[in-house]
Motif scaffolding. Structure first.
Motif, mmCIF file in Angstrom:
data_model
loop_
_atom_site.group_PDB
_atom_site.id
_atom_site.type_symbol
_atom_site.label_atom_id
_atom_site.label_comp_id
_atom_site.label_asym_id
_atom_site.label_seq_id
_atom_site.Cartn_x
_atom_site.Cartn_y
_atom_site.Cartn_z
ATOM 1 N N SER A 27 0.832 -1.202 0.000
ATOM 2 C CA SER A 27 0.000 0.000 0.000
ATOM 3 C C SER A 27 0.868 1.254 0.000
ATOM 4 O O SER A 27 2.031 1.224 0.412
ATOM 5 N N PHE A 31 -1.573 4.832 3.777
ATOM 6 C CA PHE A 31 -1.759 3.412 4.088
ATOM 7 C C PHE A 31 -0.453 2.615 4.009
ATOM 8 O O PHE A 31 -0.463 1.403 4.213
ATOM 9 N N SER A 33 2.652 0.542 4.822
ATOM 10 C CA SER A 33 2.582 -0.196 3.575
ATOM 11 C C SER A 33 1.817 -1.516 3.745
ATOM 12 O O SER A 33 1.253 -2.034 2.799
ATOM 13 N N ASN A 35 -1.109 -2.251 5.181
ATOM 14 C CA ASN A 35 -2.469 -2.033 5.657
ATOM 15 C C ASN A 35 -3.336 -3.240 5.332
ATOM 16 O O ASN A 35 -3.374 -3.701 4.189
ATOM 17 N N ASP A 42 -8.428 1.995 1.201
ATOM 18 C CA ASP A 42 -7.274 1.526 0.446
ATOM 19 C C ASP A 42 -7.710 0.676 -0.750
ATOM 20 O O ASP A 42 -8.834 0.139 -0.797
ATOM 21 N N ASP A 43 -6.811 0.533 -1.692
ATOM 22 C CA ASP A 43 -7.034 -0.300 -2.872
ATOM 23 C C ASP A 43 -7.289 -1.748 -2.470
ATOM 24 O O ASP A 43 -6.533 -2.324 -1.680
ATOM 25 N N ALA A 46 -4.422 -4.197 -3.170
ATOM 26 C CA ALA A 46 -3.316 -4.018 -2.227
ATOM 27 C C ALA A 46 -3.650 -4.658 -0.886
ATOM 28 O O ALA A 46 -2.808 -5.320 -0.264
ATOM 29 N N ASN A 50 -1.557 -7.584 0.917
ATOM 30 C CA ASN A 50 -1.010 -7.379 2.259
ATOM 31 C C ASN A 50 -1.462 -8.474 3.216
ATOM 32 O O ASN A 50 -0.671 -8.980 4.024
ATOM 33 N N GLY A 245 -4.672 3.250 8.285
ATOM 34 C CA GLY A 245 -4.470 1.826 8.082
ATOM 35 C C GLY A 245 -4.629 1.046 9.380
ATOM 36 O O GLY A 245 -4.708 1.619 10.474
#
Length: 254
Positions: A27, A31, A33, A35, A42-43, A46, A50, A245
């Motif tokens: 991310s 966010f 990274s 998250n 957030d996407d 992603a 994650n 996040g």
């Protein structure tokens, strides 16, 4: 690609578990990274990556089970994963089913991981101030007992959360706790006029001890004070950011 870093607890030796932070994901922006919060903006791709990375770091091959957390004292037994849009509204989950990894999301609230290695029963709980006050830890222990655990054998680890020095509350907040039990005063120290500093980590530990748990470890990591390592709802709020996040704490049998 290296696995995301995570912390472990000696109290949970014999189980696969980990308290992950914000490092090691894909991310970006606020966010960054790792998250894992489905409730964030957030996407989606992603988030999925994650969550996959987090599981593979701690319990490769296990299936992640998470909840729609609502700051309750509800604990649910699980035997399989849920669709993202069908997650139970609850704040603790327990299982005796191998192959599952139980996950709790936090961003200042307290993650608690539980294990009775003798009975082969594990649990995880999200303990914000409401859940701490209303007994989510007790609900998790009771749900583990229903699956065959013995509270005398249950170990618990309290993961990264907001520390007392970072958790300023007003007198009305403190009054809620004193109305429940005047003894809760010991978790508050005076701050600026009309305000107090709340030790939620210590109160969670006290709640666990009151349930008869004899093996409790506190990791003592302040999420608010470590922006490079952890997400923090309160820090995001103070910075005026519109979203935040969440990090993941997980435990699996074996």
């Amino acid at each position: 690609m290296t696995n995301p870093p995570f912390l472990t607890s000696a109290a949970l030796a014999g189980t696969r578990h980990g308290f992950l932070g914000r490092e090691g994901g894909v991310s970006t922006g606020i966010f960054a990274s790792l998250n894992v919060g489905l409730g964030s903006g957030d996407d989606r791709a992603a988030l999925a990556e994650n969550r996959r990375r987090a599981v593979e770091a701690v319990a490769p091959g296990a299936t992640l089970v998470t909840l729609h957390q609502v700051h309750s004292n509800i604990a649910v037994p699980v035997t399989g994963a849920f669709a993202d849009d069908a997650r139970p509204h609850a704040d603790a989950l327990v299982t005796a089913t191998p192959g599952l990894v139980l996950g709790i999301l936090t961003a200042d609230c307290v993650p608690i991981l539980f294990a009775d290695t003798h009975a082969g029963v594990i649990g995880a709980a999200h303990s914000g101030w409401k859940g701490t006050l209303t007994g989510v830890a007790a609900a998790a222990v009771a749900a583990m007992e229903a699956l065959g655990a013995d509270r005398a054998n249950i170990a618990a680890a309290v993961g990264p959360c907001i520390a007392q020095r970072s958790y300023e509350v007003d007198s009305g907040f403190r009054d809620r706790f004193l109305a429940d039990d005047p003894e809760h005063d010991r978790f508050f120290i005076p701050g600026k006029p009309g305000h107090f500093q709340f030790d939620i980590e210590a109160m969670v530990a006290s709640r666990l001890a009151a349930e008869g748990l004899r093996h409790i470890e506190l990791l003592g990591q302040d999420t608010y004070a470590q922006p490079d390592r952890y997400f923090s709802f309160r820090r995001t709020t103070h910075a005026g950011e519109g979203d935040y996040g969440r990090q993941l704490s997980v435990i699996a049998l074996g």
